[in-house]
Design an enzyme around this catalytic site. Structure first.
Site, PDB file in Angstrom:
ATOM      1  N   ASP A  29      35.470  35.237  42.240  1.00 35.76           N
ATOM      2  CA  ASP A  29      34.771  33.998  42.573  1.00 35.76           C
ATOM      3  C   ASP A  29      33.680  33.705  41.559  1.00 35.76           C
ATOM      4  OD1 ASP A  29      36.389  34.016  44.750  1.00 35.76           O
ATOM      5  OD2 ASP A  29      34.818  34.288  46.235  1.00 35.76           O
ATOM      6  N   GLN A 240      33.969  37.665  29.471  1.00 35.24           N
ATOM      7  CA  GLN A 240      35.126  36.776  29.660  1.00 35.24           C
ATOM      8  C   GLN A 240      35.841  36.436  28.356  1.00 35.24           C
ATOM      9  OE1 GLN A 240      33.654  33.458  31.970  1.00 35.24           O
ATOM     10  NE2 GLN A 240      34.388  34.355  33.876  1.00 35.24           N
ATOM     11  N   ARG A 256      45.273  39.572  38.462  1.00 38.69           N
ATOM     12  CA  ARG A 256      45.102  39.510  39.914  1.00 38.69           C
ATOM     13  C   ARG A 256      44.206  38.327  40.268  1.00 38.69           C
ATOM     14  NH1 ARG A 256      40.572  44.234  41.331  1.00 38.69           N
ATOM     15  NH2 ARG A 256      38.808  42.782  41.280  1.00 38.69           N
ATOM     16  N   GLU A 258      42.438  34.900  41.021  1.00 40.54           N
ATOM     17  CA  GLU A 258      42.533  33.527  40.510  1.00 40.54           C
ATOM     18  C   GLU A 258      42.100  33.416  39.057  1.00 40.54           C
ATOM     19  OE1 GLU A 258      41.196  30.424  43.110  1.00 40.54           O
ATOM     20  OE2 GLU A 258      40.509  29.164  41.460  1.00 40.54           O
ATOM     21  N   ASP A 259      40.939  33.987  38.713  1.00 38.23           N
ATOM     22  CA  ASP A 259      40.421  33.755  37.367  1.00 38.23           C
ATOM     23  C   ASP A 259      41.346  34.338  36.305  1.00 38.23           C
ATOM     24  OD1 ASP A 259      38.376  32.862  35.524  1.00 38.23           O
ATOM     25  OD2 ASP A 259      37.894  34.970  35.247  1.00 38.23           O
ATOM     26  N   SER A 260      41.685  35.610  36.406  1.00 39.11           N
ATOM     27  CA  SER A 260      42.551  36.213  35.393  1.00 39.11           C
ATOM     28  C   SER A 260      43.960  35.635  35.453  1.00 39.11           C
ATOM     29  CB  SER A 260      42.591  37.740  35.558  1.00 39.11           C
ATOM     30  OG  SER A 260      43.095  38.095  36.829  1.00 39.11           O
TER      31      SER A 260
END
Length: 361
Positions: A29, A240, A256, A258-260
């Site tokens: 998040d 990042q 895994r 959302e972001d990656s």
């Protein structure tokens, strides 16, 4: 040709945005919120990122950003005058005292709930919906997604051009990663799960260097013997931009959340997604919805192979079932690049969000 041409409206003068984030049980998040703040800053906006646990930003974004002010949010926080826009990430509910200040403002901010990413049909129906609140304000739902009827995905301008200039060998050397000649690079970022032994066996089908991120990917894989042909190297937490480059440098990425997951799609490399597991099993529907869109134009045999791998990696196949073989990575990558080309036709999420707020402000 990397970028679809999408005309953008001129950005407004620098507004002040308050973005609220709660760190639940991992860093995804906060990763999304930082990228959103950074993308909005690139459009000339000023950001206050309110987060209840900012510790991960020390490695995620160690250099910070001159237009992003990170504020630690606690129950005792003295709340300032709200900005022009308030974004609550993933329904995290800003504190009541802050909402009261929003309602009392001479010109209340535009209030947006940025929801989780999903390919399910309800996203198109719910995107941009108004939700009247008891305080008298309206909250607007804003859904990321994979179709033109959604808010799109986070993507920096110039991302693909930067990727095209990327020197993988130099980046790997700078980070102490030395693949042997002919060795395949695979990155692993995952939640706790039971299929890692099967994954390690599958990766031994060719000489492979497995690069594991901190957390379950490293601890679970290090507890297991390695089959012949497979080496592993544990990585530190990466900022990042470096994590993105890791994905660009690898032939296969396991990601895994959302972001990656989004970054793997921009990397244009074959990937396996471990979706956030939920007790009620709804993650299975979410994965199925994504696979229907993602593989709609793929050759049937390849689509079947990728679907089998994704379901197996997510524990959605019968207990004891065999791990499917990896399809040829060259075929898999062509499929991934075709999917990325579709996604590039959408304006980036930050631009869409900015234009939405311009309509409501």
């Amino acid at each position: 040709m990397f970028h679809a041409v999408t005309p953008a409206r001129p950005a407004p003068a620098a507004w002040c945005w308050d973005i609220f984030c709660r760190v639940i049980d991992n860093h995804g998040d906060l990763g999304v919120c930082w990228r959103l703040a950074r993308d909005l800053a690139a459009h000339g906006q000023r950001l206050r990122l309110w987060v209840d646990d900012p510790a991960a930003l020390r490695w995620m974004a160690p250099e910070g950003h001159p237009q992003i002010e990170v504020r630690h949010w606690t129950m005792d926080t003295p709340w300032p005058e709200p900005g022009d826009v308030v974004v609550e990430a993933f329904g995290c509910d800003p504190p009541e005292a802050f909402v009261a200040r929003m309602a009392a403002a001479a010109r209340p901010p535009v209030w947006v709930n940025l929801e989780y990413l999903s390919a399910e049909d309800y996203v198109e129906r719910s995107h941009r919906l108004r939700s009247p609140q008891r305080c008298g304000l309206d909250k607007w739902f804003f859904y990321p997604g994979f179709t033109p009827a959604t808010g799109g995905l986070l993507r920096e301008d110039g991302l693909l051009a930067e990727q095209a200039r990327f020197d993988a060998a130099a980046w790997l050397a700078a980070h102490g990663i030395a693949p042997r000649p002919g060795e395949r690079l695979v990155s692993l970022f995952c939640y706790p799960q039971e299929r890692i032994p099967a994954l390690l066996s599958a990766l031994a089908d060719a000489p492979t260097l497995l690069l594991t991120t901190p957390g379950p990917a490293t601890t679970l894989s290090e507890a297991l013997p390695l089959p012949a042909g497979l080496r592993r190297q544990a990585l530190p937490w990466l900022p990042q931009p470096d994590y993105d480059r890791l994905l660009w440098a690898c032939e296969l990425n396991l990601v895994r959340g959302e972001d990656s997951f989004v970054r793997a799609q921009w990397a244009g490399r074959p990937f396996l997604w471990q979706i956030y597991p939920q007790d009620d099993g709804v993650h299975a529907d979410k994965l199925a919805a994504f696979l229907r869109r993602h593989l709609a134009a793929a050759p049937p045999a390849l689509a079947e192979a990728i679907t089998g791998l994704m379901r197996s990696w997510n524990g959605l196949t019968p207990a004891g079932s065999a791990w499917p073989p990896l399809p040829p990575l060259a075929d898999w990558q062509r499929c991934t690049l075709a999917w990325r080309a579709e996604l590039l036709a959408q304006p980036p999420l930050a631009r869409q969000l900015l234009e939405f707020v311009m309509e409501k402000r």
